[in-house]
Scaffold this motif. Structure first.
Motif, PDB file in Angstrom:
ATOM      1  N   GLY A  67       1.430   1.833   4.933  1.00  0.00           N
ATOM      2  CA  GLY A  67       1.133   2.474   6.244  1.00  0.00           C
ATOM      3  C   GLY A  67      -0.340   2.149   6.430  1.00  0.00           C
ATOM      4  O   GLY A  67      -1.056   1.353   5.786  1.00  0.00           O
ATOM      5  N   TYR A  68      -1.296   2.973   7.461  1.00  0.00           N
ATOM      6  CA  TYR A  68      -2.552   2.785   7.564  1.00  0.00           C
ATOM      7  C   TYR A  68      -3.148   4.058   8.041  1.00  0.00           C
ATOM      8  O   TYR A  68      -2.344   4.869   8.692  1.00  0.00           O
ATOM      9  CB  TYR A  68      -2.887   1.889   8.504  1.00  0.00           C
ATOM     10  CG  TYR A  68      -2.464   1.741   9.807  1.00  0.00           C
ATOM     11  CD1 TYR A  68      -3.254   1.397  10.961  1.00  0.00           C
ATOM     12  CD2 TYR A  68      -1.149   1.621  10.332  1.00  0.00           C
ATOM     13  CE1 TYR A  68      -2.894   1.322  12.258  1.00  0.00           C
ATOM     14  CE2 TYR A  68      -0.808   1.433  11.547  1.00  0.00           C
ATOM     15  CZ  TYR A  68      -1.709   1.519  12.670  1.00  0.00           C
ATOM     16  OH  TYR A  68      -1.265   1.462  13.781  1.00  0.00           O
ATOM     17  N   THR A  69      -4.324   4.520   7.910  1.00  0.00           N
ATOM     18  CA  THR A  69      -5.008   5.542   8.525  1.00  0.00           C
ATOM     19  C   THR A  69      -5.038   5.712   9.931  1.00  0.00           C
ATOM     20  O   THR A  69      -5.089   6.824  10.466  1.00  0.00           O
ATOM     21  CB  THR A  69      -6.425   5.830   7.678  1.00  0.00           C
ATOM     22  OG1 THR A  69      -7.112   4.821   8.309  1.00  0.00           O
ATOM     23  CG2 THR A  69      -6.171   5.810   6.338  1.00  0.00           C
ATOM     24  N   PHE A  70      -4.965   4.807  10.705  1.00  0.00           N
ATOM     25  CA  PHE A  70      -5.147   4.899  12.103  1.00  0.00           C
ATOM     26  C   PHE A  70      -3.660   4.898  12.896  1.00  0.00           C
ATOM     27  O   PHE A  70      -3.727   5.214  14.101  1.00  0.00           O
ATOM     28  CB  PHE A  70      -5.792   3.446  12.966  1.00  0.00           C
ATOM     29  CG  PHE A  70      -7.142   3.617  12.658  1.00  0.00           C
ATOM     30  CD1 PHE A  70      -8.100   3.982  13.746  1.00  0.00           C
ATOM     31  CD2 PHE A  70      -7.743   3.190  11.264  1.00  0.00           C
ATOM     32  CE1 PHE A  70      -9.470   3.669  13.368  1.00  0.00           C
ATOM     33  CE2 PHE A  70      -9.071   3.215  11.228  1.00  0.00           C
ATOM     34  CZ  PHE A  70     -10.078   3.458  12.190  1.00  0.00           C
ATOM     35  N   PRO A 105      -6.037  -3.586   5.471  1.00  0.00           N
ATOM     36  CA  PRO A 105      -7.204  -3.599   4.648  1.00  0.00           C
ATOM     37  C   PRO A 105      -8.579  -3.935   5.342  1.00  0.00           C
ATOM     38  O   PRO A 105      -9.669  -3.688   4.624  1.00  0.00           O
ATOM     39  CB  PRO A 105      -6.939  -4.731   3.694  1.00  0.00           C
ATOM     40  CG  PRO A 105      -6.059  -5.700   4.501  1.00  0.00           C
ATOM     41  CD  PRO A 105      -5.408  -4.700   5.303  1.00  0.00           C
ATOM     42  N   GLU A 106      -8.633  -4.157   6.751  1.00  0.00           N
ATOM     43  CA  GLU A 106      -9.812  -4.539   7.314  1.00  0.00           C
ATOM     44  C   GLU A 106     -10.621  -3.198   7.778  1.00  0.00           C
ATOM     45  O   GLU A 106     -11.758  -3.124   7.714  1.00  0.00           O
ATOM     46  CB  GLU A 106      -9.639  -5.317   8.790  1.00  0.00           C
ATOM     47  CG  GLU A 106      -9.168  -6.663   8.804  1.00  0.00           C
ATOM     48  CD  GLU A 106      -8.488  -7.354  10.064  1.00  0.00           C
ATOM     49  OE1 GLU A 106      -9.591  -7.038  10.820  1.00  0.00           O
ATOM     50  OE2 GLU A 106      -7.678  -7.945  10.076  1.00  0.00           O
ATOM     51  N   THR A 128      -5.722   0.121  -1.450  1.00  0.00           N
ATOM     52  CA  THR A 128      -5.824  -1.034  -0.571  1.00  0.00           C
ATOM     53  C   THR A 128      -6.379  -2.191  -1.375  1.00  0.00           C
ATOM     54  O   THR A 128      -6.119  -2.419  -2.598  1.00  0.00           O
ATOM     55  CB  THR A 128      -6.967  -0.531   0.502  1.00  0.00           C
ATOM     56  OG1 THR A 128      -7.202  -1.770   1.459  1.00  0.00           O
ATOM     57  CG2 THR A 128      -8.428  -0.597  -0.158  1.00  0.00           C
ATOM     58  N   GLY A 129      -6.902  -3.254  -0.752  1.00  0.00           N
ATOM     59  CA  GLY A 129      -7.121  -4.314  -1.636  1.00  0.00           C
ATOM     60  C   GLY A 129      -7.683  -5.699  -0.578  1.00  0.00           C
ATOM     61  O   GLY A 129      -7.570  -5.385   0.744  1.00  0.00           O
ATOM     62  N   ALA A 132      -4.828 -10.743   0.838  1.00  0.00           N
ATOM     63  CA  ALA A 132      -3.849 -11.405   0.063  1.00  0.00           C
ATOM     64  C   ALA A 132      -3.413 -10.438  -1.007  1.00  0.00           C
ATOM     65  O   ALA A 132      -2.237 -10.455  -1.006  1.00  0.00           O
ATOM     66  CB  ALA A 132      -4.876 -12.227  -0.756  1.00  0.00           C
ATOM     67  N   LEU A 133      -4.049  -9.448  -1.376  1.00  0.00           N
ATOM     68  CA  LEU A 133      -3.459  -8.518  -2.463  1.00  0.00           C
ATOM     69  C   LEU A 133      -2.281  -7.697  -1.705  1.00  0.00           C
ATOM     70  O   LEU A 133      -1.314  -7.365  -2.395  1.00  0.00           O
ATOM     71  CB  LEU A 133      -4.461  -7.668  -3.111  1.00  0.00           C
ATOM     72  CG  LEU A 133      -5.277  -8.517  -4.130  1.00  0.00           C
ATOM     73  CD1 LEU A 133      -6.287  -7.606  -4.710  1.00  0.00           C
ATOM     74  CD2 LEU A 133      -4.287  -8.962  -5.536  1.00  0.00           C
ATOM     75  N   VAL A 134      -2.638  -7.416  -0.590  1.00  0.00           N
ATOM     76  CA  VAL A 134      -1.876  -6.602   0.316  1.00  0.00           C
ATOM     77  C   VAL A 134      -0.436  -7.031   0.704  1.00  0.00           C
ATOM     78  O   VAL A 134       0.470  -6.389   0.587  1.00  0.00           O
ATOM     79  CB  VAL A 134      -2.664  -5.672   1.606  1.00  0.00           C
ATOM     80  CG1 VAL A 134      -1.657  -5.183   2.521  1.00  0.00           C
ATOM     81  CG2 VAL A 134      -3.605  -4.855   1.085  1.00  0.00           C
ATOM     82  N   GLN A 135      -0.763  -8.271   1.213  1.00  0.00           N
ATOM     83  CA  GLN A 135       0.228  -8.967   1.661  1.00  0.00           C
ATOM     84  C   GLN A 135       1.284  -9.222   0.169  1.00  0.00           C
ATOM     85  O   GLN A 135       2.576  -9.378   0.492  1.00  0.00           O
ATOM     86  CB  GLN A 135       0.008 -10.527   1.940  1.00  0.00           C
ATOM     87  CG  GLN A 135      -0.847 -10.378   3.339  1.00  0.00           C
ATOM     88  CD  GLN A 135      -1.410 -11.904   3.693  1.00  0.00           C
ATOM     89  OE1 GLN A 135      -1.400 -12.974   3.121  1.00  0.00           O
ATOM     90  NE2 GLN A 135      -2.174 -11.714   4.763  1.00  0.00           N
ATOM     91  N   ALA A 136       0.807  -9.678  -1.088  1.00  0.00           N
ATOM     92  CA  ALA A 136       1.608  -9.798  -1.959  1.00  0.00           C
ATOM     93  C   ALA A 136       2.526  -8.585  -2.226  1.00  0.00           C
ATOM     94  O   ALA A 136       3.677  -8.609  -2.741  1.00  0.00           O
ATOM     95  CB  ALA A 136       0.646 -10.088  -3.224  1.00  0.00           C
TER      96      ALA A 136
END
Length: 199
Positions: A67-70, A105-106, A128-129, A132-136
């Motif tokens: 997920g993400y914090t927003f 990750p942005e 996070t990362g 590319a790492l998140v996509q993997a």
């Protein structure tokens, strides 16, 4: 057809607490997974800025959600459920590592993730990362996510549409099952307790 949910801007913390009562009305992605279709591997950045991988938690079960914090609804609701499951497990929770992997990750840096996850339970860690790492990691877990840009001129004002659910890995870092979004925390805790007793 798979359904996906739309996460908008971060709201106030009191709202996060209240979302546990609104889970039934929130849309989300659900899909059945065969164990062989999941490659439970990730290499990301932890709260202290150091590399963290699935191998770091061998000997413990892992509860993983993306997920993400927003995110205003699905993500905080899921983290509330994870925190409640850990509470219900009591001392058995020591055999479990709960993990929140950011698909943004942005905006989600390690410090921000640490503050966010601690709000729900200190035992949940955020990872996070690089993109590319998140996509993997997402690809390995069959997680779908997509940046959704609105009409705002602010480049950081966007949402991320993403899959929902909680993944359970065993002590050998193998995929066991996926809990669908809104699975009751008691069911999650009971399943894990049974698995712990068999190991």
């Amino acid at each position: 057809m798979k359904r996906r949910h739309f996460c908008a801007a971060l709201t106030a913390l009191p709202f996060l607490i209240g979302t546990q009562h609104a889970r039934a009305s929130s849309p989300h992605t659900t899909f059945d997974l065969e164990p062989r279709s999941i490659n439970p591997r990730y290499m990301l950045i932890g709260p202290q800025g150091s590399a963290v991988s699935n191998e770091d938690f061998r000997g413990r079960f892992q509860l993983i959600t993306f997920g993400y914090t927003f995110c205003p609804d699905i993500c905080p609701t899921t983290l509330v459920d994870i925190a409640e499951a850990l509470k219900l497990l009591g001392t058995d929770a020591e055999r479990v590592q709960a993990i929140f992997i950011s698909v943004d990750p942005e905006r989600d840096n390690p410090q921000q993730l640490a503050t966010y996850t601690a709000f729900f339970d200190q035992r949940i860690i955020g990872l996070t990362g690089s993109p590319a790492l998140v996509q993997a990691a997402a690809r390995n877990f069959k997680v779908r996510y997509e940046k959704v840009v609105g009409e705002s001129e602010d480049p950081k004002n966007y949402a991320v549409d993403h899959s929902a659910g909680i993944y359970l890995l065993g002590p050998e870092s193998t995929f066991i099952k996926k809990f669908a979004y809104a699975t009751p925390p008691a069911s999650i805790a009971n399943d894990i307790r049974q698995l712990i007793s068999s190991h």
